[in-house]
Design a protein around this motif. Structure first.
Motif, short mmCIF file in Angstrom:
data_model
loop_
_atom_site.label_atom_id
_atom_site.label_comp_id
_atom_site.label_asym_id
_atom_site.label_seq_id
_atom_site.Cartn_x
_atom_site.Cartn_y
_atom_site.Cartn_z
N GLN A 16 50.30 32.75 39.18
CA GLN A 16 49.88 32.52 40.56
C GLN A 16 48.51 33.16 40.82
OE1 GLN A 16 53.37 34.21 42.37
NE2 GLN A 16 54.11 32.21 43.06
N ALA A 17 48.32 34.36 40.31
CA ALA A 17 47.04 35.03 40.49
C ALA A 17 45.93 34.28 39.76
CB ALA A 17 47.12 36.48 39.99
N GLY A 18 46.23 33.77 38.56
CA GLY A 18 45.25 32.99 37.81
C GLY A 18 44.90 31.69 38.51
N ASN A 19 45.91 31.01 39.07
CA ASN A 19 45.65 29.78 39.82
C ASN A 19 44.82 30.05 41.05
OD1 ASN A 19 47.04 28.18 37.99
ND2 ASN A 19 48.95 28.22 39.15
N ALA A 20 45.08 31.17 41.72
CA ALA A 20 44.29 31.52 42.91
C ALA A 20 42.84 31.80 42.52
CB ALA A 20 44.91 32.74 43.60
N ALA A 21 42.63 32.46 41.39
CA ALA A 21 41.27 32.73 40.92
C ALA A 21 40.57 31.42 40.56
CB ALA A 21 41.29 33.67 39.72
N GLU A 22 41.28 30.50 39.91
CA GLU A 22 40.69 29.20 39.58
C GLU A 22 40.36 28.42 40.85
OE1 GLU A 22 42.88 26.87 36.77
OE2 GLU A 22 42.76 28.43 35.24
N ASP A 23 41.23 28.47 41.85
CA ASP A 23 40.95 27.80 43.12
C ASP A 23 39.69 28.36 43.76
OD1 ASP A 23 43.27 26.26 42.85
OD2 ASP A 23 44.45 27.51 44.22
N ARG A 24 39.57 29.66 43.74
CA ARG A 24 38.39 30.31 44.32
C ARG A 24 37.12 29.95 43.55
NH1 ARG A 24 37.86 36.78 45.43
NH2 ARG A 24 35.87 36.67 46.52
N ALA A 25 37.21 29.95 42.23
CA ALA A 25 36.06 29.58 41.39
C ALA A 25 35.68 28.13 41.62
CB ALA A 25 36.38 29.82 39.92
N LEU A 26 36.68 27.24 41.70
CA LEU A 26 36.42 25.83 41.92
C LEU A 26 35.70 25.61 43.25
CD1 LEU A 26 36.68 22.87 41.13
CD2 LEU A 26 39.00 22.91 42.07
N ALA A 27 36.14 26.25 44.30
CA ALA A 27 35.49 26.13 45.60
C ALA A 27 34.04 26.62 45.53
CB ALA A 27 36.27 26.90 46.66
N TYR A 28 33.83 27.72 44.81
CA TYR A 28 32.49 28.29 44.66
C TYR A 28 31.57 27.32 43.91
CZ TYR A 28 29.04 31.99 43.83
OH TYR A 28 27.89 32.74 43.80
#
Length: 130
Positions: A16-28
């Motif tokens: 879940q933490a990894g997916n959240a980091a990927e979501d944040r990176a994708l938005a960036y």
């Protein structure tokens, strides 16, 4: 940076933490003008590689992105955790991806570091000779 919490407990799972980091990176990256081509691309079989995000920039360059997350910059931070062995697996997966997607366009390998104090985008963090 706040990590997601499970409804039944205090901390999110690693996934879940990894997916959240990927979501944040994708938005960036999208805010930086990149377009998503694939997410969590994996090569078949054991010992292959995975690419967190495959993007395309405005010039048509395919960008293979490794997303790394750390709570602090201790021990070099998230970007420093992309070892030569990890780089080789990413390059292997990128070559596999390109084999199945026509003529190879210009490519590069970026790292997005997601840490408590923000997001850092390292363009051309390593090359295919890794």
């Amino acid at each position: 940076m706040e990590f997601p919490r499970r409804k039944d407990g205090p901390a999110a799972t690693t996934r879940q933490a990894g997916n959240a980091a990927e979501d944040r990176a994708l938005a960036y990256l999208r805010a930086g003008g990149l377009q998503l081509l694939a997410r969590n691309y994996r090569t078949p079989g054991r010992g292959g590689g995975e690419i967190d995000l495959i993007m395309r920039d405005a010039a048509g360059t395919v960008v293979f992105v490794e997303v790394r997350q750390r709570a602090s910059r201790d021990f070099g931070g998230a970007a420093a955790s992309v070892s030569p062995a990890k780089q080789r697996r990413i390059v292997f997966a990128a070559r596999h991806y390109l084999l199945h997607h026509g003529a190879p366009p210009p490519c590069r390998f970026d790292v997005v570091s997601v840490e408590a104090d923000g997001v850092q985008w390292l363009r051309a963090a390593f090359d295919a000779a890794a």
